[in-house]
Design a protein around this motif. Structure first.
Motif, PDB file in Angstrom:
ATOM      1  N   PRO A   3       0.812  -1.224   0.000  1.00 38.71           N
ATOM      2  CA  PRO A   3       0.000   0.000   0.000  1.00 38.71           C
ATOM      3  C   PRO A   3       0.842   1.268   0.000  1.00 38.71           C
ATOM      4  CG  PRO A   3      -0.381  -1.294   2.015  1.00 38.71           C
ATOM      5  CD  PRO A   3       0.492  -2.115   1.124  1.00 38.71           C
ATOM      6  N   ASP A   4       1.993   1.258   0.676  1.00 36.40           N
ATOM      7  CA  ASP A   4       2.812   2.479   0.748  1.00 36.40           C
ATOM      8  C   ASP A   4       3.492   2.794  -0.588  1.00 36.40           C
ATOM      9  OD1 ASP A   4       4.267   0.048   1.421  1.00 36.40           O
ATOM     10  OD2 ASP A   4       6.014   1.333   1.698  1.00 36.40           O
ATOM     11  N   GLU A   5       3.468   1.874  -1.531  1.00 36.90           N
ATOM     12  CA  GLU A   5       4.081   2.134  -2.842  1.00 36.90           C
ATOM     13  C   GLU A   5       3.062   2.612  -3.873  1.00 36.90           C
ATOM     14  OE1 GLU A   5       7.829  -1.006  -2.711  1.00 36.90           O
ATOM     15  OE2 GLU A   5       6.107  -1.458  -3.959  1.00 36.90           O
ATOM     16  N   LEU A   6       1.779   2.530  -3.529  1.00 41.51           N
ATOM     17  CA  LEU A   6       0.753   2.964  -4.488  1.00 41.51           C
ATOM     18  C   LEU A   6       0.587   4.484  -4.440  1.00 41.51           C
ATOM     19  CD1 LEU A   6      -1.992   0.228  -3.871  1.00 41.51           C
ATOM     20  CD2 LEU A   6      -0.404   0.368  -5.796  1.00 41.51           C
ATOM     21  N   GLN A   7       0.165   5.057  -5.565  1.00 41.57           N
ATOM     22  CA  GLN A   7      -0.047   6.514  -5.633  1.00 41.57           C
ATOM     23  C   GLN A   7      -1.235   6.964  -4.780  1.00 41.57           C
ATOM     24  OE1 GLN A   7       2.151   8.393  -6.704  1.00 41.57           O
ATOM     25  NE2 GLN A   7       3.029   7.802  -8.683  1.00 41.57           N
ATOM     26  N   MET A   8      -2.027   6.005  -4.308  1.00 37.25           N
ATOM     27  CA  MET A   8      -3.140   6.359  -3.401  1.00 37.25           C
ATOM     28  C   MET A   8      -2.631   7.069  -2.166  1.00 37.25           C
ATOM     29  SD  MET A   8      -6.185   3.575  -3.289  1.00 37.25           S
ATOM     30  CE  MET A   8      -5.232   2.193  -2.722  1.00 37.25           C
ATOM     31  N   THR A   9      -1.414   6.683  -1.704  1.00 40.59           N
ATOM     32  CA  THR A   9      -0.866   7.341  -0.504  1.00 40.59           C
ATOM     33  C   THR A   9      -0.511   8.791  -0.800  1.00 40.59           C
ATOM     34  OG1 THR A   9       1.322   6.503  -1.058  1.00 40.59           O
ATOM     35  CG2 THR A   9       0.056   5.226   0.545  1.00 40.59           C
ATOM     36  N   ARG A  10      -0.447   9.139  -2.112  1.00 40.15           N
ATOM     37  CA  ARG A  10      -0.184  10.543  -2.492  1.00 40.15           C
ATOM     38  C   ARG A  10      -1.437  11.185  -3.067  1.00 40.15           C
ATOM     39  NH1 ARG A  10       3.411  10.637  -6.610  1.00 40.15           N
ATOM     40  NH2 ARG A  10       4.067  12.749  -6.187  1.00 40.15           N
ATOM     41  N   GLY A  11      -2.590  10.577  -2.770  1.00 41.43           N
ATOM     42  CA  GLY A  11      -3.853  11.235  -3.089  1.00 41.43           C
ATOM     43  C   GLY A  11      -4.590  10.736  -4.320  1.00 41.43           C
ATOM     44  N   GLU A  12      -4.053   9.723  -5.042  1.00 39.05           N
ATOM     45  CA  GLU A  12      -4.802   9.247  -6.213  1.00 39.05           C
ATOM     46  C   GLU A  12      -6.104   8.603  -5.733  1.00 39.05           C
ATOM     47  OE1 GLU A  12      -2.866   6.411  -8.858  1.00 39.05           O
ATOM     48  OE2 GLU A  12      -4.225   7.023 -10.467  1.00 39.05           O
TER      49      GLU A  12
END
Ligand code: CP
Length: 312
Positions: free
Chosen positions: A80-89
């Protein structure tokens, strides 16, 4: 294997019929037989699934890995920490992209609305590996274990000792579905999710199961065929909440004395991980009535059956 679950999401017992739960349980028992007799079952060779775990896991993650390997599925683990979701996607963008690459998504996350949103945006199946509302891969393993140990579902009585979260809700739905009487022993102030409670009562009306919430632990244990221990608190709760819950659940600890108040051949179940010395004692975990490791093994057969049922 063609049937109506093919291509469907697997999100919650509350959304599934008794027939669907029975179908997957029977399939899981058959996969266990194949595992025991070493009969190959690479039915999904060529499929590639994504696995996203936003919370820790020992059983679900590793049961999934082994189930996928036996079925011939390549599993891609998404950190999860590598997905762009952690940067708001947005989740809806992530879900639609994963849908283009993979044959399905197995996800462990926080709110149930997250798996529902993934399912809404993905054409490929989404499997719930635990949300705040339900734990439906655990539920199949638990039904299997009860059938194996007791030879029946209808007419049994379960005493559930623990807080009312996901595992409790999935358990309430399957007990009500299959006619298992369920006495949930909880301190004052612990209330079930209203939607789950309503669905439990609807199903209990059809099956004849008696589902009760009680503060009287002895009453819940009386004549029980199954004693199900469960954590008093959940991953992610504050330290203050945990201290309060530990104190209020203290009288509901499953000890050998408590277990002796159930039927003499009662089994002890726990989804694990257990907090020895909190909801259950070490002696109960290790006693001959404890079936926790068979139950844990059944997670793998259950997940295999769920993958095989929904994969398209
Ligand atoms: N019972 C269960 O879900 O175990 P894990 O948290 O280890 O996956």
């Amino acid at each position: 294997m063609r049937h109506h679950l093919k291509g469907k999401d697997y999100l919650a017992f509350k959304d599934m019929s008794v027939e669907e739960l029975t179908f997957i349980t029977d399939l899981a028992l058959d996969f266990k037989r194949k595992w025991t007799t070493r009969e190959p079952h690479e039915y999904l060779k060529g499929q590639v699934w994504a696995a996203l775990f936003e919370k820790n896991s020992t059983r679900t993650r590793n049961a999934l890995e082994r189930a996928a390997a036996d079925l011939g599925i390549k599993l891609v683990y998404l950190r999860p920490d590598e997905l762009q979701m952690t940067r708001g996607e947005p989740l809806k963008d992530t879900a639609r992209i994963l849908d283009r690459y993979f044959d399905g998504l197995f996800i462990r996350t926080f709110g149930h609305e997250i798996v529902e949103e993934c399912a809404a945006w993905m054409r490929t199946p989404v499997i719930n590996g635990l949300t705040a509302l339900e734990h439906p891969t655990q539920g199949i393993a638990d039904i299997m274990t009860i059938i194996e140990k007791k030879g029946q579902l209808k007419g049994l009585k379960m005493c559930y000792a623990g807080n009312l979260y996901n595992v409790a809700y999935t358990t309430m739905i399957f007990c009500a579905s299959f006619g298992i009487d369920l006495a949930m022993a909880c301190p004052e102030g612990i209330e079930p999710d209203p939607l789950i409670w309503a669905e439990t009562n609807r199903r209990a009306h059809l099956s004849g199961a008696v589902i009760t919430l009680t503060q009287d632990f002895d009453e819940a244990l009386n004549q029980a065929d199954i004693v199900y221990g469960m954590s008093q608190y959940s991953m992610g709760q504050s330290e203050a909440e945990i201290v309060h819950l530990k104190a209020s659940f203290k009288p509901y600890q499953v000890t050998l004395d408590a277990l002796a108040k159930a039927k003499s051949d009662a089994i002890f179940m726990h989804c694990l991980p257990a907090h020895r010395g909190e909801e259950v004692t070490d002696e109960v975990m290790e006693c001959s009535q404890s079936v926790i490791f068979d139950q844990g093994e059944n997670r793998m057969h259950a997940i295999k059956a769920i993958l095989a049922a929904v994969a398209d």
